[in-house]
Every structure is written in C-alpha cells, then in structure tokens.
Design a protein around this motif. Structure first.
Motif, PDB file in Angstrom:
ATOM      1  N   PRO A  67       0.818  -1.207   0.000  1.00  0.00           N
ATOM      2  CA  PRO A  67       0.000   0.000   0.000  1.00  0.00           C
ATOM      3  C   PRO A  67       0.858   1.265   0.000  1.00  0.00           C
ATOM      4  O   PRO A  67       1.971   1.281   0.512  1.00  0.00           O
ATOM      5  CB  PRO A  67      -0.819  -0.114   1.286  1.00  0.00           C
ATOM      6  CG  PRO A  67      -0.812  -1.567   1.609  1.00  0.00           C
ATOM      7  CD  PRO A  67       0.504  -2.087   1.150  1.00  0.00           C
ATOM      8  N   ALA A  68       0.312   2.315  -0.578  1.00  0.00           N
ATOM      9  CA  ALA A  68       1.023   3.586  -0.691  1.00  0.00           C
ATOM     10  C   ALA A  68       0.521   4.543   0.386  1.00  0.00           C
ATOM     11  O   ALA A  68      -0.545   5.142   0.243  1.00  0.00           O
ATOM     12  CB  ALA A  68       0.818   4.182  -2.080  1.00  0.00           C
ATOM     13  N   ILE A  69       1.271   4.652   1.472  1.00  0.00           N
ATOM     14  CA  ILE A  69       0.917   5.535   2.590  1.00  0.00           C
ATOM     15  C   ILE A  69       2.174   6.310   2.988  1.00  0.00           C
ATOM     16  O   ILE A  69       3.208   5.697   3.264  1.00  0.00           O
ATOM     17  CB  ILE A  69       0.400   4.732   3.799  1.00  0.00           C
ATOM     18  CG1 ILE A  69      -0.874   3.955   3.418  1.00  0.00           C
ATOM     19  CG2 ILE A  69       0.126   5.658   4.983  1.00  0.00           C
ATOM     20  CD1 ILE A  69      -1.337   2.997   4.498  1.00  0.00           C
ATOM     21  N   PRO A  70       2.129   7.626   3.031  1.00  0.00           N
ATOM     22  CA  PRO A  70       3.307   8.374   3.474  1.00  0.00           C
ATOM     23  C   PRO A  70       3.530   8.203   4.977  1.00  0.00           C
ATOM     24  O   PRO A  70       2.580   8.187   5.761  1.00  0.00           O
ATOM     25  CB  PRO A  70       2.945   9.828   3.127  1.00  0.00           C
ATOM     26  CG  PRO A  70       1.450   9.854   3.154  1.00  0.00           C
ATOM     27  CD  PRO A  70       0.993   8.507   2.676  1.00  0.00           C
ATOM     28  N   PHE A  71       4.783   8.081   5.378  1.00  0.00           N
ATOM     29  CA  PHE A  71       5.098   7.924   6.800  1.00  0.00           C
ATOM     30  C   PHE A  71       6.567   8.229   7.033  1.00  0.00           C
ATOM     31  O   PHE A  71       7.386   8.229   6.097  1.00  0.00           O
ATOM     32  CB  PHE A  71       4.795   6.489   7.276  1.00  0.00           C
ATOM     33  CG  PHE A  71       5.738   5.457   6.726  1.00  0.00           C
ATOM     34  CD1 PHE A  71       6.916   5.129   7.393  1.00  0.00           C
ATOM     35  CD2 PHE A  71       5.467   4.810   5.525  1.00  0.00           C
ATOM     36  CE1 PHE A  71       7.806   4.191   6.877  1.00  0.00           C
ATOM     37  CE2 PHE A  71       6.347   3.865   4.995  1.00  0.00           C
ATOM     38  CZ  PHE A  71       7.510   3.553   5.679  1.00  0.00           C
ATOM     39  N   ALA A  72       6.891   8.451   8.295  1.00  0.00           N
ATOM     40  CA  ALA A  72       8.295   8.566   8.711  1.00  0.00           C
ATOM     41  C   ALA A  72       8.377   8.219  10.193  1.00  0.00           C
ATOM     42  O   ALA A  72       7.463   8.541  10.962  1.00  0.00           O
ATOM     43  CB  ALA A  72       8.826   9.980   8.470  1.00  0.00           C
ATOM     44  N   TRP A  73       9.428   7.536  10.565  1.00  0.00           N
ATOM     45  CA  TRP A  73       9.700   7.294  11.983  1.00  0.00           C
ATOM     46  C   TRP A  73      11.192   7.289  12.227  1.00  0.00           C
ATOM     47  O   TRP A  73      11.983   7.055  11.318  1.00  0.00           O
ATOM     48  CB  TRP A  73       9.045   6.012  12.500  1.00  0.00           C
ATOM     49  CG  TRP A  73       9.219   4.732  11.734  1.00  0.00           C
ATOM     50  CD1 TRP A  73       8.393   4.229  10.771  1.00  0.00           C
ATOM     51  CD2 TRP A  73      10.261   3.757  11.898  1.00  0.00           C
ATOM     52  NE1 TRP A  73       8.847   3.008  10.318  1.00  0.00           N
ATOM     53  CE2 TRP A  73       9.985   2.692  11.003  1.00  0.00           C
ATOM     54  CE3 TRP A  73      11.377   3.669  12.727  1.00  0.00           C
ATOM     55  CZ2 TRP A  73      10.813   1.564  10.883  1.00  0.00           C
ATOM     56  CZ3 TRP A  73      12.213   2.545  12.623  1.00  0.00           C
ATOM     57  CH2 TRP A  73      11.915   1.515  11.718  1.00  0.00           C
ATOM     58  N   ALA A  74      11.550   7.609  13.459  1.00  0.00           N
ATOM     59  CA  ALA A  74      12.961   7.725  13.818  1.00  0.00           C
ATOM     60  C   ALA A  74      13.207   7.070  15.165  1.00  0.00           C
ATOM     61  O   ALA A  74      12.371   7.154  16.063  1.00  0.00           O
ATOM     62  CB  ALA A  74      13.388   9.189  13.856  1.00  0.00           C
ATOM     63  N   LEU A  75      14.349   6.417  15.270  1.00  0.00           N
ATOM     64  CA  LEU A  75      14.782   5.789  16.517  1.00  0.00           C
ATOM     65  C   LEU A  75      16.172   6.293  16.869  1.00  0.00           C
ATOM     66  O   LEU A  75      17.014   6.477  15.994  1.00  0.00           O
ATOM     67  CB  LEU A  75      14.873   4.264  16.385  1.00  0.00           C
ATOM     68  CG  LEU A  75      13.708   3.463  15.807  1.00  0.00           C
ATOM     69  CD1 LEU A  75      14.098   1.991  15.730  1.00  0.00           C
ATOM     70  CD2 LEU A  75      12.457   3.656  16.640  1.00  0.00           C
ATOM     71  N   ARG A  76      16.413   6.482  18.159  1.00  0.00           N
ATOM     72  CA  ARG A  76      17.773   6.597  18.660  1.00  0.00           C
ATOM     73  C   ARG A  76      18.065   5.286  19.373  1.00  0.00           C
ATOM     74  O   ARG A  76      17.468   4.976  20.402  1.00  0.00           O
ATOM     75  CB  ARG A  76      17.901   7.786  19.595  1.00  0.00           C
ATOM     76  CG  ARG A  76      17.866   9.122  18.857  1.00  0.00           C
ATOM     77  CD  ARG A  76      17.691  10.299  19.790  1.00  0.00           C
ATOM     78  NE  ARG A  76      18.784  10.406  20.753  1.00  0.00           N
ATOM     79  CZ  ARG A  76      18.840  11.358  21.694  1.00  0.00           C
ATOM     80  NH1 ARG A  76      17.866  12.264  21.771  1.00  0.00           N
ATOM     81  NH2 ARG A  76      19.853  11.402  22.539  1.00  0.00           N
ATOM     82  N   ILE A  77      18.951   4.485  18.788  1.00  0.00           N
ATOM     83  CA  ILE A  77      19.202   3.149  19.322  1.00  0.00           C
ATOM     84  C   ILE A  77      20.590   3.077  19.949  1.00  0.00           C
ATOM     85  O   ILE A  77      21.496   3.827  19.598  1.00  0.00           O
ATOM     86  CB  ILE A  77      19.052   2.055  18.248  1.00  0.00           C
ATOM     87  CG1 ILE A  77      20.133   2.190  17.169  1.00  0.00           C
ATOM     88  CG2 ILE A  77      17.658   2.106  17.629  1.00  0.00           C
ATOM     89  CD1 ILE A  77      20.181   0.980  16.218  1.00  0.00           C
ATOM     90  N   ALA A  78      20.714   2.147  20.882  1.00  0.00           N
ATOM     91  CA  ALA A  78      21.964   1.919  21.607  1.00  0.00           C
ATOM     92  C   ALA A  78      22.183   0.411  21.720  1.00  0.00           C
ATOM     93  O   ALA A  78      21.250  -0.377  21.487  1.00  0.00           O
ATOM     94  CB  ALA A  78      21.897   2.555  22.987  1.00  0.00           C
ATOM     95  N   PRO A  79      23.392  -0.025  22.056  1.00  0.00           N
ATOM     96  CA  PRO A  79      23.611  -1.462  22.249  1.00  0.00           C
ATOM     97  C   PRO A  79      22.647  -2.036  23.273  1.00  0.00           C
ATOM     98  O   PRO A  79      22.226  -1.349  24.211  1.00  0.00           O
ATOM     99  CB  PRO A  79      25.068  -1.532  22.740  1.00  0.00           C
ATOM    100  CG  PRO A  79      25.704  -0.304  22.184  1.00  0.00           C
ATOM    101  CD  PRO A  79      24.638   0.754  22.217  1.00  0.00           C
ATOM    102  N   ALA A  80      22.266  -3.284  23.094  1.00  0.00           N
ATOM    103  CA  ALA A  80      21.248  -3.905  23.939  1.00  0.00           C
ATOM    104  C   ALA A  80      21.735  -4.056  25.363  1.00  0.00           C
ATOM    105  O   ALA A  80      22.869  -4.482  25.612  1.00  0.00           O
ATOM    106  CB  ALA A  80      20.869  -5.263  23.373  1.00  0.00           C
ATOM    107  N   ALA A  81      20.867  -3.698  26.284  1.00  0.00           N
ATOM    108  CA  ALA A  81      21.058  -4.051  27.683  1.00  0.00           C
ATOM    109  C   ALA A  81      20.245  -5.319  27.905  1.00  0.00           C
ATOM    110  O   ALA A  81      20.088  -6.124  26.999  1.00  0.00           O
ATOM    111  CB  ALA A  81      20.576  -2.902  28.566  1.00  0.00           C
ATOM    112  N   ALA A  82      19.743  -5.539  29.103  1.00  0.00           N
ATOM    113  CA  ALA A  82      18.885  -6.692  29.339  1.00  0.00           C
ATOM    114  C   ALA A  82      17.622  -6.535  28.503  1.00  0.00           C
ATOM    115  O   ALA A  82      17.044  -5.450  28.417  1.00  0.00           O
ATOM    116  CB  ALA A  82      18.532  -6.797  30.813  1.00  0.00           C
TER     117      ALA A  82
END
Length: 249
Positions: free
Chosen positions: A180-195
């Motif tokens: 499907p054609a739906i405009p979107f945007a998302w952003a993450l600030r990720i870091a190395p995994a903890a528990a």
C-alpha cells in the motif's frame, strides 16, 4: 556482528498520527493511517527548509523530534542512517519529465534528488561531522537501514539515529506496486542492547512465529507496529531470504 539493540527514544508521523500515545494505541491494532498529515519543520532554518520537499519534511520532522527527547546527542560523533525505499521519487520523476519535454535541468533540483540528500540536509542543519548512510532495500528498507545502524553500534558507537521514511510513488508506477502507498516517517535513537531489547538477523528462520503485518500497511509501518507492540519473534519473508526479529521482553 552483534544483532541486539535497545530503543532510547522514538518519534513517528503518518496521516492522523503524531503523538506517542496515539501511535502506541495504533500499534496494538494497526490499520491504515488516515487523516491530516503536516510536517511544518519549524525547527529547521527557513532558508534550508524551503529546499525540502514533502517526503524530506516528514523524515526531518521526526529526526528533529527524536533528537529533542532526553539528553541531546553529540552531533559530532553520533552516526545517522536514513532508510527509504523510494526516497524523493517525486522530485526525481519531475526531472525525468523535464528531460522528456526538452527542458534544461536544474542543478539544484538534481542535487536534492539523490538518495542521500535528506540525510545531508539534516547533517548540515545540525552541524554534524559524524558519518551517515542513506540506504534503500526494497520492501525491507527498514531492516536494511537498521542493519546498517547495527554495524555502527558494532564499531563502538554508543548511539545511532535511524530514520525510516517513504511516500507513495507517482501513479505511473501503480501497476508495479507490491504494498500500500501511505506516506510515513519514523525515527529511533538506538543503543547497544542491555537486558532484553530487540534483535534483528538476516534470514527468516524456519519455525519462527510469523506476526501479522496488519491490514493494508506498507512494510515500513508494519515494522514500527512491531517495535511499539512486539511479539517474541517475527519472521519476515523477502526475495533476499528475509529477516528474523526477536524481542526479549
């Protein structure tokens, strides 16, 4: 490469959806977003903002939003990954149509049509001297972008910005559409995994749980739904072998 990561902060934008609480409710019962879609991009200086088309505004709106959460990142050291299946395809098609009409091309428009232009504009606006990547991986561009971000974490960076965005391509491509054609945007600030945290690995392993993507969603939005309301595992099938998501709770 270590496949694990944690999400420090996130932001997202789609028709009718902006606030975190609305997104979290949506993720529990994802449906095609509908409603108003605005990305005023007020945080970017006006002279730079006027060069950004709609898809870039979506991407940069969530980038500014997520970088305004928590402790401010170190823009000189924090890498960025921008992932989009189509990029600024409307601008690119406009250039091709101008060629077809025999019109001269604008060097500025050409420079802004390349796949890394949105990331470059954000880096310039933020004064970033850190490395950045612009990634496209077909339907699974979100996974391709996250895999690139994980590579930066594996190099020893303590945080990476990932921005995933897309908009519907022009109607002339409709016959080739596979989502499907739906405009979107998302952003993450990720870091190395903890528990706990998430893991992503290439290859949709046999016997894994296949999580439903929801009705009529582009895959990039289905990925966000999984990240906001994860199951233990999700096997994503693709022509290149697919991907396997896991969440440790």
């Amino acid at each position: 490469m270590r496949p694990g990561f944690q999400i420090r902060h996130w932001a997202a934008l789609a028709p009718g959806l902006r606030e975190a609480g609305d997104w979290q409710a949506w993720a529990r019962h994802p449906v095609p977003p509908a409603g108003a879609l605005e990305a005023p991009l007020a945080a970017m200086p006006a002279m730079q903002r006027r060069r950004v088309e709609r898809v870039g505004r979506l991407a940069l709106e969530v980038a500014y939003a997520v970088d305004g959460q928590g402790e401010a990142p170190d823009f000189a050291r924090r890498p960025m990954v921008f992932a989009s299946r189509h990029g600024d395809v409307l601008r690119s098609v406009g250039l091709l149509e101008a060629l077809d009409r025999g019109e001269p091309l604008s060097p500025t428009q050409f420079g802004l049509s390349v796949h890394n232009a949105v990331a470059a504009q954000y880096g310039i606006a933020r004064g970033s001297t850190a490395p950045y990547s612009a990634v496209a991986g077909g339907r699974c561009s979100a996974e391709a972008g996250l895999w690139e971000a994980l590579a930066y974490l594996d190099e020893g960076h303590d945080e990476v910005l990932l921005v995933v965005f897309d908009e519907p391509p022009p109607a002339l491509f409709a016959r080739d559409a596979d989502e499907p054609a739906i405009p979107f945007a998302w952003a993450l600030r990720i870091a190395p995994a903890a528990a706990g945290g998430f893991q992503l690995q290439p290859g949709a392993g046999a016997g894994e749980i296949a999580a439903p993507e929801g009705a009529d969603l582009p895959h990039g939005l289905a990925v966000l739904a999984y990240l906001l309301a994860p199951t233990a595992a999700w096997a994503v099938e693709a022509d290149d072998g697919g991907w396997c998501w896991r969440h440790a709770g």
